[in-house]
Design a protein around this motif. Sequence first.
Motif, mmCIF file in Angstrom:
data_model
loop_
_atom_site.group_PDB
_atom_site.id
_atom_site.type_symbol
_atom_site.label_atom_id
_atom_site.label_comp_id
_atom_site.label_asym_id
_atom_site.label_seq_id
_atom_site.Cartn_x
_atom_site.Cartn_y
_atom_site.Cartn_z
ATOM 1 N N SER A 1 -30.413 19.433 -37.296
ATOM 2 C CA SER A 1 -29.101 19.703 -37.895
ATOM 3 C C SER A 1 -29.019 21.179 -38.267
ATOM 4 N N ALA A 2 -28.061 21.867 -37.696
ATOM 5 C CA ALA A 2 -27.963 23.316 -37.869
ATOM 6 C C ALA A 2 -26.706 23.793 -37.148
ATOM 7 N N VAL A 3 -26.444 25.078 -37.269
ATOM 8 C CA VAL A 3 -25.423 25.725 -36.446
ATOM 9 C C VAL A 3 -26.138 26.431 -35.300
ATOM 10 N N TYR A 4 -25.660 26.192 -34.102
ATOM 11 C CA TYR A 4 -26.250 26.824 -32.915
ATOM 12 C C TYR A 4 -25.309 27.933 -32.456
ATOM 13 N N LEU A 5 -25.828 29.133 -32.516
ATOM 14 C CA LEU A 5 -25.039 30.324 -32.217
ATOM 15 C C LEU A 5 -25.451 30.895 -30.867
ATOM 16 N N CYS A 6 -24.448 31.219 -30.091
ATOM 17 C CA CYS A 6 -24.692 31.943 -28.845
ATOM 18 C C CYS A 6 -24.263 33.392 -29.079
ATOM 19 N N ALA A 7 -25.002 34.316 -28.525
ATOM 20 C CA ALA A 7 -24.657 35.732 -28.636
ATOM 21 C C ALA A 7 -24.904 36.403 -27.293
ATOM 22 N N SER A 8 -24.223 37.500 -27.075
ATOM 23 C CA SER A 8 -24.468 38.264 -25.850
ATOM 24 C C SER A 8 -24.458 39.748 -26.164
ATOM 25 N N SER A 9 -25.055 40.517 -25.285
ATOM 26 C CA SER A 9 -25.033 41.974 -25.395
ATOM 27 C C SER A 9 -25.046 42.554 -23.991
ATOM 28 N N LEU A 10 -24.627 43.816 -23.902
ATOM 29 C CA LEU A 10 -24.588 44.469 -22.589
ATOM 30 C C LEU A 10 -25.963 44.436 -21.943
ATOM 31 N N GLY A 11 -26.982 44.679 -22.765
ATOM 32 C CA GLY A 11 -28.340 44.677 -22.265
ATOM 33 C C GLY A 11 -29.293 44.544 -23.423
ATOM 34 N N PRO A 12 -30.585 44.546 -23.166
ATOM 35 C CA PRO A 12 -31.550 44.386 -24.247
ATOM 36 C C PRO A 12 -31.862 45.693 -24.969
ATOM 37 N N ASP A 13 -31.230 46.788 -24.559
ATOM 38 C CA ASP A 13 -31.597 48.076 -25.139
ATOM 39 C C ASP A 13 -31.179 48.164 -26.603
ATOM 40 N N LEU A 14 -31.731 49.139 -27.281
ATOM 41 C CA LEU A 14 -31.598 49.234 -28.726
ATOM 42 C C LEU A 14 -30.178 49.504 -29.184
ATOM 43 N N ASN A 15 -29.373 50.105 -28.362
ATOM 44 C CA ASN A 15 -28.032 50.480 -28.790
ATOM 45 C C ASN A 15 -26.986 49.412 -28.498
ATOM 46 N N SER A 16 -27.389 48.272 -28.008
ATOM 47 C CA SER A 16 -26.432 47.210 -27.697
ATOM 48 C C SER A 16 -26.405 46.194 -28.817
ATOM 49 N N PRO A 17 -25.346 46.187 -29.644
ATOM 50 C CA PRO A 17 -25.291 45.180 -30.711
ATOM 51 C C PRO A 17 -25.021 43.792 -30.136
ATOM 52 N N LEU A 18 -25.322 42.804 -30.929
ATOM 53 C CA LEU A 18 -25.043 41.425 -30.541
ATOM 54 C C LEU A 18 -23.595 41.082 -30.842
ATOM 55 N N HIS A 19 -22.994 40.289 -29.952
ATOM 56 C CA HIS A 19 -21.663 39.729 -30.169
ATOM 57 C C HIS A 19 -21.838 38.215 -30.214
ATOM 58 N N PHE A 20 -21.471 37.623 -31.341
ATOM 59 C CA PHE A 20 -21.700 36.199 -31.549
ATOM 60 C C PHE A 20 -20.440 35.382 -31.293
ATOM 61 N N GLY A 21 -20.664 34.145 -30.821
ATOM 62 C CA GLY A 21 -19.607 33.157 -30.829
ATOM 63 C C GLY A 21 -19.507 32.523 -32.211
ATOM 64 N N ASN A 22 -18.555 31.597 -32.362
ATOM 65 C CA ASN A 22 -18.342 30.961 -33.667
ATOM 66 C C ASN A 22 -19.319 29.832 -33.951
ATOM 67 N N GLY A 23 -20.116 29.461 -32.956
ATOM 68 C CA GLY A 23 -21.167 28.492 -33.197
ATOM 69 C C GLY A 23 -20.735 27.049 -33.008
ATOM 70 N N THR A 24 -21.734 26.190 -32.859
ATOM 71 C CA THR A 24 -21.549 24.741 -32.835
ATOM 72 C C THR A 24 -22.339 24.163 -33.999
ATOM 73 N N ARG A 25 -21.628 23.460 -34.873
ATOM 74 C CA ARG A 25 -22.307 22.828 -36.018
ATOM 75 C C ARG A 25 -22.744 21.440 -35.607
ATOM 76 N N LEU A 26 -24.069 21.221 -35.559
ATOM 77 C CA LEU A 26 -24.639 19.943 -35.172
ATOM 78 C C LEU A 26 -25.123 19.200 -36.413
ATOM 79 N N THR A 27 -24.691 17.952 -36.538
ATOM 80 C CA THR A 27 -25.198 17.078 -37.587
ATOM 81 C C THR A 27 -25.871 15.899 -36.926
ATOM 82 N N VAL A 28 -27.150 15.691 -37.263
ATOM 83 C CA VAL A 28 -27.915 14.572 -36.729
ATOM 84 C C VAL A 28 -28.123 13.563 -37.854
ATOM 85 N N THR A 29 -27.668 12.330 -37.650
ATOM 86 C CA THR A 29 -27.749 11.310 -38.712
ATOM 87 C C THR A 29 -28.777 10.228 -38.374
#
Lengths: 115, 115
Positions: free
Chosen positions: B87-115
């Motif tokens: 149970s957690a929020v699963y966030l996807c993010a992307s960046s132009l590349g792995p280099d140091l100057n590329s910030p992450l851009h996040f999606g709004n996430g998927t909130r998963l609840t396991v009962t």
Amino acid sequence: AQSVAQPEDQVNVAEGNPLTVKCTYSVSGNPYLFWYVQYPNRGLQFLLKYITGDNLVKGSYGFEAEFNKSQTSFHLKKPSALVSDSALYFCAVRDMTSGTYKYIFGTGTRLKVLA
Amino acid sequence: EAGVAQSPRYKIIEKRQSVAFWCNPISGHATLYWYQQILGQGPKLLIQFQNNGVVDDSQLPKDRFSAERLKGVDSTLKIQPAKLEDSAVYLCASSLGPDLNSPLHFGNGTRLTVT
């Protein structure tokens, strides 16, 4: 091991007052430091970064951060807080030992700006 | 530019069931990340793709989690079978590349609840 620490779970500040959200880091080598903000039910948004250069870094929405090498700190600041700044703030460091420069995030500080 | 798209926004499942999350990164972003954010904690990297290749899955519980990024664009993250502690929020993010100057851009996430 590379890490960041955010010593305060929550910071309360009155609207119009200056705000500071604290972050300290532990890295081997030069630190690459970031601040991200998370609004409710949203993903994280990039605020600012320190790679090299001036110790005072300016970012989005009027935020700035001060890099202090001797104190291994990277505190987030804003001269005059707005109610709309209320959110969860994450400090992060890039792990330069991992080969992929992966981000390591702190546990977050909830900022509450009171009207 | 369009942001990182994730679906679904919310998912509730029973333990031992399976679930899948989908992510569409920002166009042109070569690097894609899946993070797990448990309540009260900072995001933890599960897996990082560079185009369609995996560059870091050291923290992915491979006995139950899997991810793919066919054709180097969209990605899916699957959990099978789910446990309560997933149970957690699963966030996807992307960046132009792995280099140091590329910030992450996040999606709004998927909130998963396991009962």
